[in-house]
Design a protein around this motif. Structure first.
Motif, PDB file in Angstrom:
ATOM      1  N   SER A  77       0.820  -1.214   0.000  1.00 26.54           N
ATOM      2  CA  SER A  77       0.000   0.000   0.000  1.00 26.54           C
ATOM      3  C   SER A  77       0.854   1.264   0.000  1.00 26.54           C
ATOM      4  O   SER A  77       0.398   2.323  -0.406  1.00 26.54           O
ATOM      5  CB  SER A  77      -0.960   0.003   1.193  1.00 26.54           C
ATOM      6  OG  SER A  77      -0.282   0.206   2.415  1.00 26.54           O
ATOM      7  N   LYS A  78       2.100   1.140   0.438  1.00 25.19           N
ATOM      8  CA  LYS A  78       3.006   2.298   0.427  1.00 25.19           C
ATOM      9  C   LYS A  78       3.495   2.607  -0.985  1.00 25.19           C
ATOM     10  O   LYS A  78       3.661   3.763  -1.342  1.00 25.19           O
ATOM     11  CB  LYS A  78       4.207   2.049   1.341  1.00 25.19           C
ATOM     12  CG  LYS A  78       3.841   1.981   2.804  1.00 25.19           C
ATOM     13  CD  LYS A  78       5.041   1.633   3.649  1.00 25.19           C
ATOM     14  CE  LYS A  78       4.631   1.511   5.109  1.00 25.19           C
ATOM     15  NZ  LYS A  78       5.735   1.085   5.959  1.00 25.19           N
ATOM     16  N   THR A  79       3.730   1.565  -1.769  1.00 28.79           N
ATOM     17  CA  THR A  79       4.264   1.763  -3.121  1.00 28.79           C
ATOM     18  C   THR A  79       3.187   1.755  -4.204  1.00 28.79           C
ATOM     19  O   THR A  79       3.390   2.323  -5.274  1.00 28.79           O
ATOM     20  CB  THR A  79       5.318   0.679  -3.449  1.00 28.79           C
ATOM     21  OG1 THR A  79       4.744  -0.609  -3.263  1.00 28.79           O
ATOM     22  CG2 THR A  79       6.549   0.837  -2.567  1.00 28.79           C
ATOM     23  N   HIS A  80       2.077   1.094  -3.921  1.00 26.11           N
ATOM     24  CA  HIS A  80       0.985   0.991  -4.902  1.00 26.11           C
ATOM     25  C   HIS A  80      -0.362   1.286  -4.254  1.00 26.11           C
ATOM     26  O   HIS A  80      -1.258   0.432  -4.262  1.00 26.11           O
ATOM     27  CB  HIS A  80       0.961  -0.405  -5.535  1.00 26.11           C
ATOM     28  CG  HIS A  80       2.189  -0.735  -6.304  1.00 26.11           C
ATOM     29  ND1 HIS A  80       2.468  -0.164  -7.528  1.00 26.11           N
ATOM     30  CD2 HIS A  80       3.224  -1.559  -6.022  1.00 26.11           C
ATOM     31  CE1 HIS A  80       3.627  -0.636  -7.961  1.00 26.11           C
ATOM     32  NE2 HIS A  80       4.107  -1.470  -7.067  1.00 26.11           N
ATOM     33  N   PRO A  81      -0.553   2.483  -3.731  1.00 28.70           N
ATOM     34  CA  PRO A  81      -1.840   2.783  -3.078  1.00 28.70           C
ATOM     35  C   PRO A  81      -3.025   2.633  -4.032  1.00 28.70           C
ATOM     36  O   PRO A  81      -4.126   2.291  -3.605  1.00 28.70           O
ATOM     37  CB  PRO A  81      -1.676   4.223  -2.582  1.00 28.70           C
ATOM     38  CG  PRO A  81      -0.533   4.784  -3.345  1.00 28.70           C
ATOM     39  CD  PRO A  81       0.347   3.627  -3.732  1.00 28.70           C
ATOM     40  N   SER A 109      -3.055   1.013   8.924  1.00 28.66           N
ATOM     41  CA  SER A 109      -1.904   1.487   8.140  1.00 28.66           C
ATOM     42  C   SER A 109      -2.205   1.486   6.645  1.00 28.66           C
ATOM     43  O   SER A 109      -1.848   2.429   5.935  1.00 28.66           O
ATOM     44  CB  SER A 109      -0.661   0.629   8.411  1.00 28.66           C
ATOM     45  OG  SER A 109      -0.206   0.830   9.713  1.00 28.66           O
ATOM     46  N   ILE A 110      -2.843   0.425   6.174  1.00 29.28           N
ATOM     47  CA  ILE A 110      -3.211   0.373   4.750  1.00 29.28           C
ATOM     48  C   ILE A 110      -4.136   1.537   4.428  1.00 29.28           C
ATOM     49  O   ILE A 110      -3.928   2.260   3.447  1.00 29.28           O
ATOM     50  CB  ILE A 110      -3.876  -0.976   4.398  1.00 29.28           C
ATOM     51  CG1 ILE A 110      -2.869  -2.128   4.485  1.00 29.28           C
ATOM     52  CG2 ILE A 110      -4.490  -0.928   2.997  1.00 29.28           C
ATOM     53  CD1 ILE A 110      -3.496  -3.525   4.434  1.00 29.28           C
ATOM     54  N   LEU A 111      -5.150   1.737   5.267  1.00 31.98           N
ATOM     55  CA  LEU A 111      -6.101   2.831   5.034  1.00 31.98           C
ATOM     56  C   LEU A 111      -5.419   4.191   5.118  1.00 31.98           C
ATOM     57  O   LEU A 111      -5.788   5.121   4.404  1.00 31.98           O
ATOM     58  CB  LEU A 111      -7.266   2.735   6.026  1.00 31.98           C
ATOM     59  CG  LEU A 111      -8.227   1.578   5.743  1.00 31.98           C
ATOM     60  CD1 LEU A 111      -9.085   1.265   6.964  1.00 31.98           C
ATOM     61  CD2 LEU A 111      -9.083   1.881   4.525  1.00 31.98           C
ATOM     62  N   TYR A 112      -4.415   4.315   5.961  1.00 35.46           N
ATOM     63  CA  TYR A 112      -3.660   5.565   6.064  1.00 35.46           C
ATOM     64  C   TYR A 112      -2.857   5.826   4.785  1.00 35.46           C
ATOM     65  O   TYR A 112      -2.736   6.956   4.330  1.00 35.46           O
ATOM     66  CB  TYR A 112      -2.730   5.524   7.277  1.00 35.46           C
ATOM     67  CG  TYR A 112      -1.906   6.767   7.444  1.00 35.46           C
ATOM     68  CD1 TYR A 112      -2.465   7.932   7.960  1.00 35.46           C
ATOM     69  CD2 TYR A 112      -0.564   6.788   7.055  1.00 35.46           C
ATOM     70  CE1 TYR A 112      -1.716   9.094   8.097  1.00 35.46           C
ATOM     71  CE2 TYR A 112       0.190   7.942   7.193  1.00 35.46           C
ATOM     72  CZ  TYR A 112      -0.392   9.088   7.716  1.00 35.46           C
ATOM     73  OH  TYR A 112       0.358  10.233   7.838  1.00 35.46           O
TER      74      TYR A 112
END
Length: 191
Positions: A77-81, A109-112
């Protein structure tokens, strides 16, 4: 629908998905390190067609497998939101019923990390408010809930005052250093 009625393309996709799913389950069923998680992230990053497989494993019945797939998804999720955008409401619903502390932190964290939906997610905001200062929650859940609540309030600035009041009224002596730092930094951002 029987297997005989499937087109060869659909059959090969289902077979590949099942094979990949079984492969990922095998990998995730044993203890893994941060390095192995990053290897899986790299593998999926190189083969984006595998993302639906690891994402679907977040629903796996065995908690250690679903938790580890969330760990991989949190890194992705950090690199491919953008991969998660169509799943945002599913992730929110999953968070609202989640009982596992580590999974809650990873879902937050994913949702953030991903873009907010067009419609303000009231249930997510309420979840953050009710869990960010809950002493029964882990430090990770509290901290990420504070950060996500702030991100949501930036979208709806009239809510910033409400968040500020919550954080100012927190009795700091009851919280860990990490949560106190998160409260202080968030209050500084609010001004």
């Amino acid at each position: 629908m029987s297997i005989n009625n499937l087109t060869p393309f659909i059959f090969s996709y289902i077979f590949r998905f099942m094979r990949k799913s079984a492969d990922f389950i095998k990998i995730l069923s044993v203890p893994i390190s941060q390095f192995q998680v990053m290897d899986l992230v790299y593998l999926i990053d190189s083969n984006p067609e595998d993302f639906p497989v690891i994402y679907q494993l977040m629903e796996y019945d065995e908690i250690k497998i679903s938790w580890k797939s969330m760990w991989v998804c949190e890194k992705l999720s950090k690199t491919h939101p953008e991969w998660f955008s169509e799943h945002i409401y599913h992730l929110i619903q999953k968070l609202l019923i989640c009982q596992h502390d580590g999974s809650k932190r990873l879902l937050l964290s994913i949702l953030y990390n991903i873009p907010l939906p067009l419609t303000f997610p009231v249930s997510l905001y309420d979840f953050c408010l009710s869990h960010m200062l809950d002493l029964n929650e882990s430090v990770g859940v509290q901290s990420v809930a504070i950060k996500l609540a702030y991100k949501l309030c930036c979208r709806e600035p009239e809510l910033l005052y409400e968040l500020k009041v919550y954080l100012e009224n927190a009795e700091a002596e009851y919280y860990s250093t990490a949560v106190k730092t998160c409260i202080r930094k968030t209050l500084q951002r609010i001004g």
